[in-house]
Design a protein around this motif. Structure first.
Motif, short mmCIF file in Angstrom:
data_model
loop_
_atom_site.label_atom_id
_atom_site.label_comp_id
_atom_site.label_asym_id
_atom_site.label_seq_id
_atom_site.Cartn_x
_atom_site.Cartn_y
_atom_site.Cartn_z
N GLU A 237 -3.82 -1.88 -9.17
CA GLU A 237 -2.60 -1.19 -9.59
C GLU A 237 -1.72 -0.84 -8.39
N LEU A 238 -2.35 -0.46 -7.28
CA LEU A 238 -1.62 0.01 -6.12
C LEU A 238 -0.95 -1.13 -5.34
N PHE A 239 -1.70 -2.21 -5.13
CA PHE A 239 -1.19 -3.29 -4.27
C PHE A 239 -0.75 -4.53 -5.05
N GLY A 240 -1.16 -4.61 -6.32
CA GLY A 240 -0.81 -5.78 -7.11
C GLY A 240 -1.90 -6.83 -7.10
N ALA A 285 4.89 -3.18 2.03
CA ALA A 285 6.16 -2.47 2.18
C ALA A 285 6.54 -1.65 0.95
N ASP A 286 5.91 -1.95 -0.20
CA ASP A 286 6.35 -1.32 -1.44
C ASP A 286 5.51 -0.11 -1.83
N LEU A 287 4.75 0.46 -0.88
CA LEU A 287 3.94 1.62 -1.19
C LEU A 287 4.76 2.90 -1.04
N GLU A 288 4.37 3.92 -1.77
CA GLU A 288 5.05 5.21 -1.65
C GLU A 288 4.76 5.80 -0.27
N PRO A 289 5.72 6.52 0.30
CA PRO A 289 5.51 7.15 1.61
C PRO A 289 4.28 8.07 1.58
#
Length: 526
Positions: A237-240, A285-289
């Motif tokens: 879910e987090l990384f795809g 690059a698409d992870l939440e800060p």
């Protein structure tokens, strides 16, 4: 442990396996074979070599198996030609995989001891192989055959049930176990939470300090790997899916080991946890800060605790079911053993669910099974009574009765009508049986004068009162032929069949009434 050391109740020693710069008392159930299906390595060595091969794109034709022990749980078609798939879908004979692992462990022990005791001979060793209590007879027989194929003679091999071994460690191993021995009459539920399966047994301490099983072994596939599975779902879910599925094998192994370290540190406190991430995932690059900090994945305690919820709920539900069935027993103690039992989350959930129960753990709960197996190898008589996990019987033929027997079972022999494949019970499910003692002894006669042999199928059933061999839940676990005199010999023409539980295994014995020849444990592996 040597026999004189055991008699003095000294320490049971276990081997520490190297994992990088650290050492652990356990090595993973991972095994690597070459492209020619020759054994290469086991445990951490297998994982590291396969990761290296993967890194250099050289792994395509190699066979890498992980957690392969789980393939024997409820395998309806298990036999000597059963195939299992490695992590990439390539197939090998299951018996080659299992015997390869056992052969490695056997040689590893011999090499280790011969360095210290040059005069040690293989014949001096009695081997004990532990198996989950929820395995059926076919799985146990498969493990015995795998061990024999690995060079361990059947006469020097004992199969021990894992929760029973742990129970002996807790009861007989004092002061090594860190627990006080329970007094005669005391009853306890033992929960063996391993990596793959969870085994639950209930025992009563007898006057001679032997143990009597008062509820048949039960459990399911709710071990620590279910926590791993939940974590993997979170990563997807987090990384795809694409990013996770394309990870190099060495990165996958790095992830698994990092999570294993995190899993052991998780407790009931509300805090953040951090685990090392492979470089390929750190650069997402698409992870939440704040999700990745200094190359590590940050997980808050609420997220981590969810990983434990499903297996913990299944375990508690099964304990509740067992306790409800034992309302007439004075049972107030739960013993937790196994690697997964070291989880503070699991311990807390069990104590909260059963607040009136004492929830105890021995020293080194993850090593309780292997250390208890030493106890069992020396004192198998300490488990005196067990509950039969199945109904056991043989197939017979009886005269056909219209209106009672189904027409699908109708056969005709020499003009006489018979009903085929009747299940004739020898031992009923949940029946208390004493080990080493004859449980049943039945006499059978041939159908025709010209018959010179009788074939018996050994059948197990989940039912208390099965009617036919092919009823749902039944399984043929073996068969054997018994020679009988010719009809015109004027000799007695009958066969006695009896069943005995030798330790943890069923033994079937048939005897020709005339020649007294015994056909012992000769049924074939189906």
């Amino acid at each position: 442990m040597f026999k004189d050391e055991f008699n003095q109740r000294e320490q049971v020693y276990t081997y520490n396996w190297s994992k990088g710069l650290t050492q652990t008392p356990k090595t993973p159930t991972s095994i690597l074979f070459t492209p020619r299906r020759d054994f290469h390595s086991f445990g951490y060595d297998a994982e590291e070599e396969y990761a290296r091969l993967s890194q250099y794109k050289e792994n395509s034709y190699w066979y890498f198996f992980k957690r392969f022990k789980l393939t024997l749980y409820k395998n309806e078609n298990l036999n000597e030609i059963t195939m299992i798939r490695d992590c990439t879908g390539k197939e090998m004979l299951a018996i080659e995989v299992f015997s390869g692992g056992i052969h490695y462990l056997k040689n590893h022990l011999l090499t280790h001891f011969k360095e210290r005791i040059p005069h040690l001979r293989e014949g001096d060793i009695h081997w004990v192989l532990t198996v989950p209590a929820i395995w059926d007879e076919a799985a146990k027989k498969f493990m015995r055959k795998s061990a024999e194929k690995a060079g361990i003679p059947g006469s020097r091999l004992t199969l021990a049930l894992e929760p029973e071994s742990a129970a002996l460690y807790c009861q007989l191993g004092a002061p090594r176990s860190g627990l006080s021995p329970m007094q005669p009459g005391a009853k306890f539920l033992l929960l063996d939470c391993g990596g793959g399966t969870v085994d639950i047994t209930v025992h009563e301490v007898r006057l001679d300090n032997s143990l009597k099983e008062i509820h048949r072994a039960s459990g399911g596939p709710w071990g620590g790997i279910k926590v791993d599975d939940a974590f993997q779902e979170y990563l997807l879910e987090l990384f795809g899916f694409e990013r996770i599925i394309s990870l190099p094998k060495h990165d996958v192994i790095e992830l698994e080991r990092s999570f294993e370290l995190l899993k052991k540190s998780v407790n009931t406190e509300d805090k953040n946890y951090h685990m090392q991430l492979p470089l390929t995932l750190r650069q997402s690059a698409d992870l939440e800060p704040g999700t990745v900090v200094a190359g590590k994945l940050r997980l808050n305690s609420k997220v981590v605790k969810v990983f434990f919820e499903r297996p913990a709920e299944n375990i508690c539900r099964k304990i509740q079911e067992i306790l409800l069935s034992l309302t007439h027993h004075d049972l107030d103690t739960i013993l937790l053993v196994g690697g997964f039992a070291e989880s503070k989350i699991l311990q807390d959930k069990i104590q909260l669910k059963f607040p009136t129960m004492k929830v105890l753990q021995p020293n080194e709960p993850g090593a309780a099974v292997i250390k208890g197996a030493v106890e069992f190898g020396h004192c198998p008589e300490k488990i005196r009574f067990r509950m039969s996990p199945y109904t056991y019987g043989v197939n017979i033929v009886t005269p056909f009765r219209h209106g009672k027997h189904p027409t699908s079972k109708y056969i005709e022999v020499n003009g006489e009508a018979y009903c085929d494949d009747i299940f004739h019970t020898h031992v009923r499910k949940n029946q208390s049986v004493e080990t080493g003692t004859e449980i049943s002894n039945e006499t059978y006669n041939p159908m025709t004068k010209g018959q010179t042999s009788m074939n018996f199928k050994i059948v197990t059933s989940d039912s208390l009162s099965p009617k036919y061999v092919d009823d749902p839940g039944n399984r043929i676990i073996g068969s054997f032929d018994v020679r009988i005199p010719h009809a015109f010999s004027s000799l007695e023409r009958s066969v006695n069949v009896k069943m005995i539980f030798r330790g943890t295994e069923l033994e079937v014995e048939a005897k020709d009434a005339h020649t007294k020849q015994i056909y012992k444990s000769s049924f074939r592996f189906e």
